[in-house]
Design an enzyme around this catalytic site. Structure first.
Site, mmCIF file in Angstrom:
data_model
loop_
_atom_site.group_PDB
_atom_site.id
_atom_site.type_symbol
_atom_site.label_atom_id
_atom_site.label_comp_id
_atom_site.label_asym_id
_atom_site.label_seq_id
_atom_site.Cartn_x
_atom_site.Cartn_y
_atom_site.Cartn_z
ATOM 1 N N LYS A 37 4.274 5.074 24.952
ATOM 2 C CA LYS A 37 5.513 5.562 25.560
ATOM 3 C C LYS A 37 5.989 4.580 26.616
ATOM 4 C CE LYS A 37 5.987 9.084 28.699
ATOM 5 N NZ LYS A 37 7.036 8.694 29.643
ATOM 6 N N ASP A 64 11.107 6.723 26.189
ATOM 7 C CA ASP A 64 11.342 7.911 27.017
ATOM 8 C C ASP A 64 12.445 7.583 28.021
ATOM 9 O OD1 ASP A 64 11.130 10.369 28.199
ATOM 10 O OD2 ASP A 64 9.251 9.943 29.251
ATOM 11 N N LEU A 65 13.671 7.526 27.517
ATOM 12 C CA LEU A 65 14.796 7.095 28.362
ATOM 13 C C LEU A 65 15.593 8.282 28.893
ATOM 14 C CD1 LEU A 65 15.907 3.962 26.311
ATOM 15 C CD2 LEU A 65 14.331 4.092 28.243
ATOM 16 N N LYS A 66 15.280 9.474 28.439
ATOM 17 C CA LYS A 66 15.888 10.720 28.959
ATOM 18 C C LYS A 66 17.390 10.552 29.172
ATOM 19 C CE LYS A 66 11.740 12.548 31.163
ATOM 20 N NZ LYS A 66 10.813 11.406 31.078
ATOM 21 N N LEU A 67 18.099 10.294 28.073
ATOM 22 C CA LEU A 67 19.530 10.029 28.177
ATOM 23 C C LEU A 67 20.311 11.296 28.525
ATOM 24 C CD1 LEU A 67 20.049 7.754 25.034
ATOM 25 C CD2 LEU A 67 19.451 7.081 27.360
ATOM 26 N N HIS A 68 21.314 11.124 29.370
ATOM 27 C CA HIS A 68 22.264 12.215 29.647
ATOM 28 C C HIS A 68 23.514 11.580 30.237
ATOM 29 C CE1 HIS A 68 24.068 15.937 30.607
ATOM 30 N NE2 HIS A 68 23.915 15.817 31.907
ATOM 31 N N ASP A 69 24.656 11.776 29.568
ATOM 32 C CA ASP A 69 25.911 11.170 30.029
ATOM 33 C C ASP A 69 27.023 11.889 29.285
ATOM 34 O OD1 ASP A 69 27.899 9.261 30.948
ATOM 35 O OD2 ASP A 69 26.286 7.802 31.191
ATOM 36 N N ILE A 70 28.250 11.392 29.385
ATOM 37 C CA ILE A 70 29.306 12.020 28.582
ATOM 38 C C ILE A 70 28.981 11.787 27.104
ATOM 39 C CG2 ILE A 70 31.081 11.841 30.381
ATOM 40 C CD1 ILE A 70 32.224 9.423 28.822
ATOM 41 N N THR A 119 8.267 18.695 33.838
ATOM 42 C CA THR A 119 7.013 19.371 34.196
ATOM 43 C C THR A 119 6.654 19.199 35.681
ATOM 44 O OG1 THR A 119 5.947 17.459 33.168
ATOM 45 C CG2 THR A 119 5.885 19.501 31.950
ATOM 46 N N ARG A 180 -3.798 17.113 32.058
ATOM 47 C CA ARG A 180 -4.816 16.637 32.988
ATOM 48 C C ARG A 180 -6.198 17.071 32.502
ATOM 49 N NH1 ARG A 180 -1.377 13.879 34.165
ATOM 50 N NH2 ARG A 180 -0.364 13.490 36.166
ATOM 51 N N GLN A 189 2.857 16.464 39.088
ATOM 52 C CA GLN A 189 3.031 17.430 38.000
ATOM 53 C C GLN A 189 2.685 18.833 38.504
ATOM 54 O OE1 GLN A 189 4.456 16.675 35.327
ATOM 55 N NE2 GLN A 189 3.754 14.764 34.428
ATOM 56 N N ARG A 210 -1.187 8.756 33.963
ATOM 57 C CA ARG A 210 -2.148 8.349 34.998
ATOM 58 C C ARG A 210 -3.613 8.578 34.653
ATOM 59 N NH1 ARG A 210 1.755 10.964 39.408
ATOM 60 N NH2 ARG A 210 2.286 12.081 37.492
HETATM 61 O O1 C5P Z 1 0.973 10.228 34.656
HETATM 62 P P1 C5P Z 1 1.371 11.453 33.891
HETATM 63 O O2 C5P Z 1 0.348 11.877 32.854
HETATM 64 O O3 C5P Z 1 1.826 12.593 34.776
HETATM 65 O O4 C5P Z 1 2.644 10.953 33.055
HETATM 66 C C1 C5P Z 1 3.454 11.824 32.326
HETATM 67 C C2 C5P Z 1 4.531 11.042 31.648
HETATM 68 O O5 C5P Z 1 5.332 11.955 30.894
HETATM 69 C C3 C5P Z 1 5.464 10.302 32.580
HETATM 70 O O6 C5P Z 1 5.791 9.057 31.955
HETATM 71 C C4 C5P Z 1 6.705 11.178 32.668
HETATM 72 O O7 C5P Z 1 7.880 10.420 32.822
HETATM 73 C C5 C5P Z 1 6.692 11.860 31.302
HETATM 74 N N1 C5P Z 1 7.340 13.171 31.265
HETATM 75 C C6 C5P Z 1 6.941 14.246 32.030
HETATM 76 N N2 C5P Z 1 7.599 15.440 31.975
HETATM 77 C C7 C5P Z 1 8.639 15.598 31.147
HETATM 78 C C8 C5P Z 1 9.042 14.522 30.344
HETATM 79 C C9 C5P Z 1 8.348 13.319 30.417
HETATM 80 O O8 C5P Z 1 5.958 14.130 32.775
HETATM 81 N N3 C5P Z 1 9.242 16.766 31.062
#
Ligand code: C5P
Length: 235
Positions: A37, A64-70, A119, A180, A189, A210
């Protein structure tokens, strides 16, 4: 594993500032065949080039670019990425945004995931951001909108899998961050579960950053999570 159940896959979030470190880590982990990712931190420092190299090498890549725009901007942005070769791309779960992304993806094989509620947010954060309802209800509503829009899957916390699955049906993908292993720090988180719990609840993909990237031995950390996932699917 229950009949018809997809084998859950591990997504490793290459959340690193240093492109060379990210590339070396991807190389070390490639034998385990995770999905790699690439998010904001790496994408804007050469990460899209790394994504291309990983795709050429036969690895699966999640942008994972999480796009949101017009809508037009989202549609054209997704169209630009449709032929890139990534497997997965995120957009936010707003109806206009999801419909535009589906139009931009066209007939390409790119799978679109809608991020329901991050999250890192709990009900207090949702209220502070002006959400009308709490996290669980917002996720359920956004999941229902996603099902209408032609999106391929959702990103949600493990605790929301059951409700999200009801809303989107058996075939769409559920991608679950906030993972985790027992004893690991949650960091920012707020809605976390272990790999075992998330698999048992029916996640298709677990996103782990992480706990792997920050581990003293990332390959061993990934292997331990993969074996916990495999064990949970056998139950
Ligand atoms: O380090 P960690 O395990 O918390 O990373 C979670 C990854 O998932 C991060 O890259 C974060 O941007 C992504 N993510 C998230 N929650 C979302 C969507 C994506 O934690 N709802």
């Amino acid at each position: 594993m229950a009949p018809g159940r997809r084998q859950p896959r591990l997504i490793v979030a290459l959340d690193l500032a240093d492109l060379r470190r990210a590339e070396a880590l991807a190389e070390q982990l490639s034998g385990h065949r995770p999905v790699f990712k690439i998010g904001h931190q790496l994408a804007y420092t050469g990460g899209l080039g790394l994504a291309e190299r990983l795709i050429r090498a036969g690895q699966d890549v999640f942008l994972d670019l999480k796009l949101h725009d017009i809508p037009r901007t989202v549609e054209e942005g997704v169209r630009s990425l449709a032929g890139f070769g990534a497997s997965l791309l995120t957009v936010h779960a707003y109806p206009q945004t999801m419909r535009a992304a589906v139009a931009g993806r066209g007939g390409s094989g790119l799978k679109l995931l809608a991020v329901t509620v991050l999250t890192s947010m709990d009900d207090t954060d949702a209220a502070a951001a002006g959400y009308r309802a709490g996290v669980a209800q917002t996720v359920a509503e956004r999941a229902a909108d996603a099902a209408q829009s032609g999106i391929d899957g959702l990103v949600c916390a493990a605790g929301e899998i059951a409700g999200a699955r009801r809303a989107i049906g058996p075939d769409r993908l559920l991608v679950v961050p906030g993972i985790r292993p027992a004893g690991e720090a949650a960091g920012d988180q707020k809605r976390v579960m272990t790999p075992r719990e998330a698999v048992a609840l029916g996640a298709d993909y677990l996103v782990v950053g992480r706990p792997i990237v920050g581990a003293p031995d990332p390959v061993a950390a990934a292997a331990a999570i993969l074996s916990e996932m495999e064990e949970a699917t056998r139950r």
